[in-house]
Design a protein around this motif. Structure first.
Motif, PDB file in Angstrom:
ATOM      1  N   UNK A  27      50.516 -77.821 -57.277  1.00 49.09           N
ATOM      2  CA  UNK A  27      49.296 -78.258 -56.591  1.00 49.09           C
ATOM      3  C   UNK A  27      48.569 -77.026 -56.068  1.00 49.09           C
ATOM      4  N   UNK A  28      47.242 -77.058 -56.105  1.00 49.67           N
ATOM      5  CA  UNK A  28      46.449 -75.937 -55.575  1.00 49.67           C
ATOM      6  C   UNK A  28      45.364 -76.492 -54.664  1.00 49.67           C
ATOM      7  N   UNK A  29      45.193 -75.860 -53.517  1.00 50.08           N
ATOM      8  CA  UNK A  29      44.079 -76.224 -52.647  1.00 50.08           C
ATOM      9  C   UNK A  29      42.931 -75.271 -52.992  1.00 50.08           C
ATOM     10  N   UNK A  30      42.181 -75.660 -54.038  1.00 48.97           N
ATOM     11  CA  UNK A  30      41.095 -74.802 -54.514  1.00 48.97           C
ATOM     12  C   UNK A  30      39.933 -74.841 -53.533  1.00 48.97           C
ATOM     13  N   UNK A  31      39.018 -73.881 -53.674  1.00 44.95           N
ATOM     14  CA  UNK A  31      37.808 -73.855 -52.850  1.00 44.95           C
ATOM     15  C   UNK A  31      36.701 -74.604 -53.590  1.00 44.95           C
ATOM     16  N   UNK A  32      35.760 -75.212 -52.832  1.00 46.28           N
ATOM     17  CA  UNK A  32      34.644 -75.870 -53.527  1.00 46.28           C
ATOM     18  C   UNK A  32      33.940 -74.931 -54.501  1.00 46.28           C
ATOM     19  N   UNK A  33      33.866 -73.632 -54.162  1.00 45.30           N
ATOM     20  CA  UNK A  33      33.181 -72.683 -55.058  1.00 45.30           C
ATOM     21  C   UNK A  33      33.957 -72.461 -56.359  1.00 45.30           C
ATOM     22  N   UNK A  34      35.249 -72.808 -56.387  1.00 42.45           N
ATOM     23  CA  UNK A  34      36.024 -72.682 -57.634  1.00 42.45           C
ATOM     24  C   UNK A  34      35.511 -73.665 -58.686  1.00 42.45           C
ATOM     25  N   UNK A  35      35.057 -74.823 -58.214  1.00 39.38           N
ATOM     26  CA  UNK A  35      34.377 -75.784 -59.074  1.00 39.38           C
ATOM     27  C   UNK A  35      35.159 -76.237 -60.296  1.00 39.38           C
ATOM     28  N   UNK A  36      34.427 -76.746 -61.258  1.00 41.89           N
ATOM     29  CA  UNK A  36      35.021 -77.289 -62.479  1.00 41.89           C
ATOM     30  C   UNK A  36      35.813 -76.219 -63.241  1.00 41.89           C
ATOM     31  N   UNK A  37      35.277 -74.979 -63.247  1.00 40.31           N
ATOM     32  CA  UNK A  37      35.979 -73.906 -63.962  1.00 40.31           C
ATOM     33  C   UNK A  37      37.333 -73.612 -63.323  1.00 40.31           C
ATOM     34  N   UNK A  38      37.359 -73.643 -61.992  1.00 39.77           N
ATOM     35  CA  UNK A  38      38.612 -73.401 -61.281  1.00 39.77           C
ATOM     36  C   UNK A  38      39.635 -74.477 -61.585  1.00 39.77           C
ATOM     37  N   UNK A  59      54.131 -82.678 -73.936  1.00 36.35           N
ATOM     38  CA  UNK A  59      54.098 -83.203 -72.569  1.00 36.35           C
ATOM     39  C   UNK A  59      52.932 -84.160 -72.375  1.00 36.35           C
ATOM     40  N   UNK A  60      52.965 -84.858 -71.246  1.00 35.94           N
ATOM     41  CA  UNK A  60      51.819 -85.623 -70.767  1.00 35.94           C
ATOM     42  C   UNK A  60      51.400 -84.956 -69.462  1.00 35.94           C
ATOM     43  N   UNK A  61      50.095 -84.698 -69.318  1.00 37.57           N
ATOM     44  CA  UNK A  61      49.610 -83.957 -68.168  1.00 37.57           C
ATOM     45  C   UNK A  61      48.863 -84.917 -67.242  1.00 37.57           C
ATOM     46  N   UNK A  62      49.427 -85.154 -66.075  1.00 37.26           N
ATOM     47  CA  UNK A  62      48.790 -86.000 -65.063  1.00 37.26           C
ATOM     48  C   UNK A  62      48.074 -85.114 -64.060  1.00 37.26           C
ATOM     49  N   UNK A  63      46.793 -85.365 -63.840  1.00 34.70           N
ATOM     50  CA  UNK A  63      45.994 -84.519 -62.948  1.00 34.70           C
ATOM     51  C   UNK A  63      45.406 -85.360 -61.828  1.00 34.70           C
ATOM     52  N   UNK A  64      45.526 -84.856 -60.605  1.00 37.85           N
ATOM     53  CA  UNK A  64      44.833 -85.452 -59.466  1.00 37.85           C
ATOM     54  C   UNK A  64      43.815 -84.455 -58.962  1.00 37.85           C
ATOM     55  N   UNK A  65      42.603 -84.930 -58.707  1.00 37.57           N
ATOM     56  CA  UNK A  65      41.581 -84.058 -58.126  1.00 37.57           C
ATOM     57  C   UNK A  65      40.998 -84.780 -56.923  1.00 37.57           C
ATOM     58  N   UNK A  66      40.962 -84.088 -55.757  1.00 33.91           N
ATOM     59  CA  UNK A  66      40.367 -84.660 -54.560  1.00 33.91           C
ATOM     60  C   UNK A  66      41.398 -85.186 -53.582  1.00 33.91           C
ATOM     61  N   UNK A 100      36.937 -86.268 -51.372  1.00 34.86           N
ATOM     62  CA  UNK A 100      37.671 -85.237 -50.630  1.00 34.86           C
ATOM     63  C   UNK A 100      36.773 -84.657 -49.540  1.00 34.86           C
ATOM     64  N   UNK A 101      37.294 -83.655 -48.827  1.00 34.36           N
ATOM     65  CA  UNK A 101      36.608 -83.058 -47.678  1.00 34.36           C
ATOM     66  C   UNK A 101      35.554 -82.049 -48.145  1.00 34.36           C
ATOM     67  N   UNK A 102      34.520 -81.816 -47.322  1.00 39.72           N
ATOM     68  CA  UNK A 102      33.476 -80.847 -47.675  1.00 39.72           C
ATOM     69  C   UNK A 102      34.040 -79.442 -47.890  1.00 39.72           C
ATOM     70  N   UNK A 103      35.205 -79.154 -47.293  1.00 39.33           N
ATOM     71  CA  UNK A 103      35.768 -77.798 -47.376  1.00 39.33           C
ATOM     72  C   UNK A 103      36.780 -77.636 -48.501  1.00 39.33           C
ATOM     73  N   UNK A 104      37.064 -78.725 -49.231  1.00 37.18           N
ATOM     74  CA  UNK A 104      38.215 -78.611 -50.123  1.00 37.18           C
ATOM     75  C   UNK A 104      38.005 -79.100 -51.546  1.00 37.18           C
ATOM     76  N   UNK A 105      38.888 -78.647 -52.411  1.00 38.18           N
ATOM     77  CA  UNK A 105      38.947 -79.118 -53.801  1.00 38.18           C
ATOM     78  C   UNK A 105      40.418 -79.115 -54.250  1.00 38.18           C
ATOM     79  N   UNK A 106      41.223 -80.075 -53.712  1.00 40.19           N
ATOM     80  CA  UNK A 106      42.640 -80.104 -54.101  1.00 40.19           C
ATOM     81  C   UNK A 106      42.778 -80.505 -55.567  1.00 40.19           C
TER      82      UNK A 106
END
Lengths: 185, 277
Positions: free
Chosen positions: B152-163, B183-190, B254-260
């Protein structure tokens, strides 16, 4: 070409195997995972004898499901090997010549393999029902309290394996991928 | 108000634990068969053939020896009254299923003392209240070869889609051969840290051939699957096209400060079974 190989391994056979070889392994292998490796290394640190002959031994990283009545073993595929990296060099230096698992190995394990002429086999992860058919008998050796993680002596017949890392340090995880990407262009 | 006795939940969890571990869902078998048809690298084809052969073995032998931690998802209708202890009923179902089904007991009661609980309990239990008077039970046994490769990564909003793209691809790259590809890749965003991880796990419950209902994310799933299958890792990591069978993305606010962003990896033994009471 598929090579028929017998376990325990003799040093010449172990050194002759090459990364990428398909192998059918028959003979005696011992099962051990994290908890059993830890105990084996504690014995080794004390200079105490190990509970099975380590000279030329092949250790299969597997925790099988319980055997149904009349069956020698349940499902029996490999577990991920890097968790045994902390312990493998100790056992290799005591004479272990083969490891069966899946996934990457650390540099310290590969160095120990080169020093001792050992080989790392990959079995197909997630094919435990198929691999179990190659196990003809299973007998408890020690550490029964560990349940699935106990050490067992397995007699195997034509267990299908791939040599992933050989005693020269050639690594199929690097060369196989590179070969595929090269032909793909 | 409908009354459901807790022992019915025990019975269902026991049945589902056995079924999930011994019968691969048809949609997973179909995805592996499709990957085999599309695989152009001979060594990779050979491995996929063995995986298909393994999945066809009958007689109650578990598909994989790692019969997992029992992740149990309960959707409980808010008009249902459950008679008896719910968590105890679920654990009793796991205990019974894993014993009667000859499944492996892979749980230690304390993460540092590491003594096996002996019956694969406790279940990893998630309950959700939903409208109606039914209870939907899903048992998803989760092996740890692939669980250990999840991140899991707590990305920054500026990391955006590319991040997000980079983190997902990097997680698969670092996992390499370890989680038993394909494999099967399960992704959660937000969401929050915890909710994001749960989204990634729930993404693994979706049918293999079901894209996200959101067109943008369905497109991102297709794009990421293509990029992952261009990495060359291949079945078991020996090289080849088939590194992943599917990418499933689940999102939430998600929060204005985050992009989990969480990536939960599953192996090709993508097991789960569901019953409705």
């Amino acid at each position: 070409m598929t090579k028929n190989v017998t376990a325990p391994l003799d040093p010449e056979t172990a050194r002759s195997l090459r990364s990428g070889d398909s192998v059918l392994l028959s003979g005696t292998v011992y099962t051990a995972r994290d908890a059993a490796h830890r105990r084996l290394c504690e014995l080794a640190a004390k200079g105490a004898p190990l509970p099975f002959p380590i000279e030329g031994a092949v250790i299969y990283y597997v925790g099988p499901t319980p055997a149904r009545p009349g069956q020698p073993i349940g499902s029996a595929g490999p577990t991920t090997s890097y968790r045994m990296d902390a312990y493998a060099p100790t056992l290799l230096r005591l004479g272990e010549l083969g490891m069966i698992g899946k996934g990457k190995r650390g540099p310290e394990v590969i160095q120990a393999m080169k020093d001792t002429g050992a080989v790392y086999f990959g079995a197909i992860g997630g094919a435990g029902a198929l691999l179990a058919r190659c196990v003809k008998s299973a007998e408890l050796v020690c550490y029964e309290d560990l349940g699935a993680e106990a050490v067992r002596r397995l007699e195997v017949e034509n267990l299908p394996l791939t040599v992933v890392i050989d005693s020269l340090g050639n690594n199929l995880y690097e060369t196989g991928r590179a070969a595929y990407l090269a032909q793909r262009g | 108000m409908r009354v459901i006795e807790a022992r019915l939940i025990t019975d269902a969890v026991a049945r589902l634990s056995i079924r999930a571990n011994t019968c691969l869902p048809d949609n997973v078998k179909a995805a592996i068969a499709r990957a085999r048809r599309e695989e152009d690298w001979p060594p990779a084809r050979e491995i996929l053939d063995r995986i298909i052969e393994n999945g066809a073995i009958e007689g109650g032998v578990p598909i994989c020896q790692d019969t997992g931690m029992a992740c149990v998802f309960l959707e409980v209708g808010q008009d249902v009254h459950i008679l008896g202890g719910l968590a105890q009923a679920v654990d009793e179902g796991v205990r019974r299923g894993y014993t009667e089904g000859y499944l492996r007991k892979s749980v230690v009661s304390d993460p540092l003392e590491r003594v096996n609980s002996g019956d694969n309990t406790p279940a990893m239990l998630y309950t959700e209240l939903v409208p109606g008077d039914r209870v939907t039970i899903t048992v998803a046994p989760k092996g740890f070869g692939s669980e250990n490769m999840s991140r899991i990564a707590m990305l920054k909003p500026s990391d955006g889609l590319d991040g997000v793209r980079r983190f997902i691809l990097d997680t698969v790259e670092q996992a390499g051969p370890n989680p038993c590809p394909p494999i099967v890749v399960g992704v959660g965003i937000g969401g929050t840290f915890d909710k994001c991880a749960l989204l990634a796990k729930k993404a693994l419950l979706r049918d293999m051939d079901a894209p996200s209902p959101l067109p943008f994310y369905a497109g991102l799933e297709r794009e990421l699957l293509e990029k992952i299958n261009a990495l060359g890792i291949g079945p078991q990591g020996f090289g080849g096209r088939t590194t992943a069978l599917a990418v499933h993305i689940e999102t939430m606010p998600t929060h204005i400060a985050g992009l989990p962003c969480a990536v939960n990896i599953n192996c090709h033994v993508a097991r789960h079974a569901t019953e409705v009471l």
